[in-house]
Write a protein that holds these residues in place. Structure first.
Motif, short mmCIF file in Angstrom:
data_model
loop_
_atom_site.label_atom_id
_atom_site.label_comp_id
_atom_site.label_asym_id
_atom_site.label_seq_id
_atom_site.Cartn_x
_atom_site.Cartn_y
_atom_site.Cartn_z
N LYS A 139 -3.88 38.57 29.72
CA LYS A 139 -4.21 39.95 29.48
C LYS A 139 -5.01 40.19 28.06
O LYS A 139 -6.11 40.76 28.37
CB LYS A 139 -2.56 40.60 29.31
CG LYS A 139 -2.94 42.06 29.13
CD LYS A 139 -1.91 43.08 28.90
CE LYS A 139 -2.04 44.29 28.49
NZ LYS A 139 -0.81 45.18 28.15
N TYR A 140 -4.73 39.53 27.03
CA TYR A 140 -5.53 39.56 25.90
C TYR A 140 -6.88 39.08 25.89
O TYR A 140 -7.69 39.78 25.55
CB TYR A 140 -4.59 39.04 24.79
CG TYR A 140 -3.51 39.69 24.02
CD1 TYR A 140 -2.32 40.15 24.81
CD2 TYR A 140 -3.43 39.79 22.67
CE1 TYR A 140 -1.53 40.93 24.19
CE2 TYR A 140 -2.55 40.54 22.09
CZ TYR A 140 -1.65 41.18 22.87
OH TYR A 140 -0.32 41.80 22.20
N ILE A 141 -6.90 37.94 26.68
CA ILE A 141 -8.18 37.37 26.93
C ILE A 141 -9.05 38.29 27.76
O ILE A 141 -10.43 38.39 27.75
CB ILE A 141 -8.08 36.02 27.41
CG1 ILE A 141 -7.59 35.32 26.28
CG2 ILE A 141 -9.78 35.52 27.66
CD1 ILE A 141 -7.71 33.69 26.62
N GLN A 142 -8.59 38.76 28.80
CA GLN A 142 -9.01 39.40 29.96
C GLN A 142 -9.90 40.83 29.37
O GLN A 142 -10.65 41.28 29.85
CB GLN A 142 -8.00 39.66 31.21
CG GLN A 142 -8.79 40.36 32.24
CD GLN A 142 -9.81 39.50 32.80
OE1 GLN A 142 -9.56 38.48 33.07
NE2 GLN A 142 -10.98 40.23 33.00
N GLN A 143 -8.86 41.38 28.37
CA GLN A 143 -9.60 42.44 27.73
C GLN A 143 -10.97 42.33 26.83
O GLN A 143 -11.85 43.24 27.26
CB GLN A 143 -8.30 43.13 26.65
CG GLN A 143 -8.90 44.37 25.84
CD GLN A 143 -9.03 45.33 26.99
OE1 GLN A 143 -8.23 45.90 27.69
NE2 GLN A 143 -10.17 46.38 26.95
N GLU A 144 -10.97 41.20 26.33
CA GLU A 144 -12.26 40.75 25.86
C GLU A 144 -13.48 40.61 26.94
O GLU A 144 -14.53 40.77 26.63
CB GLU A 144 -11.99 39.66 24.77
CG GLU A 144 -10.82 39.84 23.63
CD GLU A 144 -10.92 41.36 22.99
OE1 GLU A 144 -12.09 41.83 22.91
OE2 GLU A 144 -9.88 41.72 22.80
N LEU A 145 -13.02 40.01 27.91
CA LEU A 145 -13.87 39.61 28.90
C LEU A 145 -14.50 40.85 29.50
O LEU A 145 -15.74 41.03 29.94
CB LEU A 145 -13.45 38.71 30.10
CG LEU A 145 -12.89 37.32 29.71
CD1 LEU A 145 -12.24 36.63 30.86
CD2 LEU A 145 -14.44 36.53 29.40
N ASN A 146 -13.54 42.10 29.77
CA ASN A 146 -13.85 43.16 30.24
C ASN A 146 -14.75 43.92 29.58
O ASN A 146 -15.98 44.51 29.88
CB ASN A 146 -12.79 44.03 30.49
CG ASN A 146 -11.63 43.65 31.68
OD1 ASN A 146 -12.36 42.76 32.40
ND2 ASN A 146 -10.40 43.92 31.61
N ASP A 147 -14.51 44.02 28.20
CA ASP A 147 -15.36 44.70 26.96
C ASP A 147 -16.85 43.82 26.88
O ASP A 147 -17.77 44.52 26.69
CB ASP A 147 -14.55 44.63 25.63
CG ASP A 147 -13.43 45.54 25.67
OD1 ASP A 147 -13.37 46.42 26.52
OD2 ASP A 147 -12.76 45.42 24.80
N TRP A 148 -16.77 42.79 27.09
CA TRP A 148 -18.16 41.89 27.06
C TRP A 148 -18.73 42.28 27.98
O TRP A 148 -19.82 42.55 28.28
CB TRP A 148 -17.71 40.59 27.02
CG TRP A 148 -18.83 39.52 26.93
CD1 TRP A 148 -20.27 39.75 26.69
CD2 TRP A 148 -19.03 37.99 27.36
NE1 TRP A 148 -21.03 38.86 26.72
CE2 TRP A 148 -20.30 37.73 27.32
CE3 TRP A 148 -17.80 37.29 27.92
CZ2 TRP A 148 -20.68 36.40 27.61
CZ3 TRP A 148 -18.33 35.92 28.27
CH2 TRP A 148 -19.68 35.38 27.98
N ALA A 149 -18.15 42.27 29.59
CA ALA A 149 -19.01 42.68 30.74
C ALA A 149 -19.29 44.22 30.60
O ALA A 149 -20.60 44.35 31.07
CB ALA A 149 -18.05 42.64 31.95
N ASN A 150 -18.60 44.92 30.02
CA ASN A 150 -19.10 46.42 30.20
C ASN A 150 -19.82 46.96 29.00
O ASN A 150 -20.38 48.03 29.15
CB ASN A 150 -17.75 47.27 30.32
CG ASN A 150 -17.03 47.10 31.49
OD1 ASN A 150 -17.51 46.84 32.44
ND2 ASN A 150 -15.60 46.90 31.49
#
Length: 422
Positions: free
Chosen positions: A56-67
């Protein structure tokens, strides 16, 4: 404590029922065997298990990178620009330091080299380095290469603090003898605070006092200590320390390391150091035209902007540590390791000899079992039966019940299996 232990499955289950940290086991992914049963995972001293919240913690950063793209540096849910700062307070608690004295950066041996650039200051007379004889190989390689970098032959410049033959342990009295004989020539004591092979936790306070009394600088490698014992780095007074985070701190394979620099060195701009832009004054870092102006404290040794995905995994694990409380973790560590020791002693088999100190204050959660005749077959069969531990040449099986996710029943089941094989 040991006298009250019982060698029964019912008692192991009772200990688990009374364990205040038992709920944290469910916070981790426990690897499973091909038959679907969980492994008896006792290898947190090599690679800690993955916290379930890490994804979850890593996915949040991936989402922010994508968006957000580059705007994530300032606009991410956890902005990337100061991301390393989110780790400092929790990490400081674990190593017993002030937040200003710690920073998460690079990897362990890289940090060790950076620290030796600053804190190994050889002169024509005082140029030798002391390490323990059975230090982790990477430490020995790093120290030897630093000596060579200064045109010093390691055969002359490297002093090994050797364990005694009778108990396989290093004694401070022997280190005192080395210093008595060669102290005027020693520039640096660089000791691994918890030995990877024997599991011995050295008296860091005494070693630091000894070194400073004789004009040496003192550093420690906490690779097998961080998240395992409480090093109390600020109180101990070491000049520096380095560590990794993928063992007891459960941050993932090859993840970032950490670094401690005592606050007395925080503003010493005369210390030589290898520098990079991320260690520069935050107020003028992006001006790009200023001469290097180091940040006060450990952050001033940073080189590059932080790798966010790796740091997210560290932040996830540190959140678990914060919830559990390191004092509670250490209390369980002493008890579960003493229970393991009790059960192995109950086997009373000539093939197995525990070489880790018997005093719980002189070890972490690892017990090193020396196997007679260096018979690795025993370890291989344990592996086939579902135990995840590790073998260290020439003759040691290392068992580490990590208090956050290992149960007393894990320990009991392991020893029952060991007993059946012996």
């Amino acid at each position: 404590m040991i006298d009250t232990f019982q060698n029964t499955l019912a008692y192991a289950k009772k200990l688990d029922e009374q364990d205040e940290l038992r709920k944290f086991r469910s916070e981790f992914h426990i690897p499973k065997q091909k038959n679907g049963e969980e492994h008896i995972y006792l290898c947190g001293n090599s690679l800690g298990l993955q916290p379930k919240r890490t994804q979850k913690y890593i996915q949040q950063e991936l989402n922010d990178w994508a968006n957000l793209g580059v705007e994530g540096h300032t606009d991410a849910q956890h902005p990337w620009m100061p991301y390393h700062e989110f780790l400092s307070e929790s990490m400081a608690k674990i190593v017993g330091a002030k937040p200003k004295e710690v920073v998460v950066m690079n990897t362990l041996t890289t940090n060790l080299h950076l620290m030796m650039v600053s804190f190994y200051q050889p002169t024509s007379k005082r140029y030798k380095i002391v390490i323990e004889a059975d230090a982790f190989p990477s430490d020995k390689y790093a120290v030897e290469s630093q000596l060579k970098f200064h045109n010093i032959d390691p055969k002359d410049g490297l002093i090994l603090w050797k364990p005694r033959q009778e108990d396989k342990l290093c004694h401070v009295e022997d280190l005192e003898q080395i210093i008595h004989e060669q102290g005027d020539e020693i520039a640096l004591l660089m000791i691994g605070n918890t030995n990877y092979y024997s599991g011995q936790f050295y008296n860091m306070h005494k070693i630091t006092q000894l070194g400073h009394k004789h004009g040496m600088l003192v550093g420690f490698d906490l690779a097998h200590g961080v998240g395992n014992i409480q090093p109390n780095l600020h109180e101990v007074g070491a000049d520096f320390a380095v560590w990794c985070t993928y063992k007891y701190l459960n941050s993932g394979p090859g993840s970032l390391g950490g670094c401690f620099v005592h606050e007395r060195h925080a503003n010493n701009k005369n210390l030589k150091r290898f520098v990079g832009w991320w260690g520069h004054n935050k107020a003028t870092r992006f001006n790009m035209r200023h001469e290097f102006d180091p940040i006060s404290g450990a952050e001033g040794w940073q080189l590059s902007n932080p790798p966010i995905l790796s740091m997210a995994a560290i932040r996830a694990s540190l959140a678990v540590f914060d919830e559990a409380g390191f004092k509670n973790i250490r209390t369980k560590s002493k008890k579960i390791t003493s229970y393991l020791e009790f059960l192995v002693d109950e086997i009373n088999h000539e093939k197995i000899n525990i070489i880790t100190p018997r005093n719980p204050n002189e070890r972490g959660c690892q017990l090193s079992m020396q196997v007679k005749d260096a018979d690795k077959n025993l370890f291989d069969v344990l592996t086939e039966k579902g135990v995840v531990a590790d073998w260290r040449e020439p003759d040691v099986i290392r068992i580490a019940p990590a208090p956050l996710y290992n149960s007393y029943q894990d320990v009991f089941n392991f020893v029952e299996l060991l007993k059946s094989l012996l």
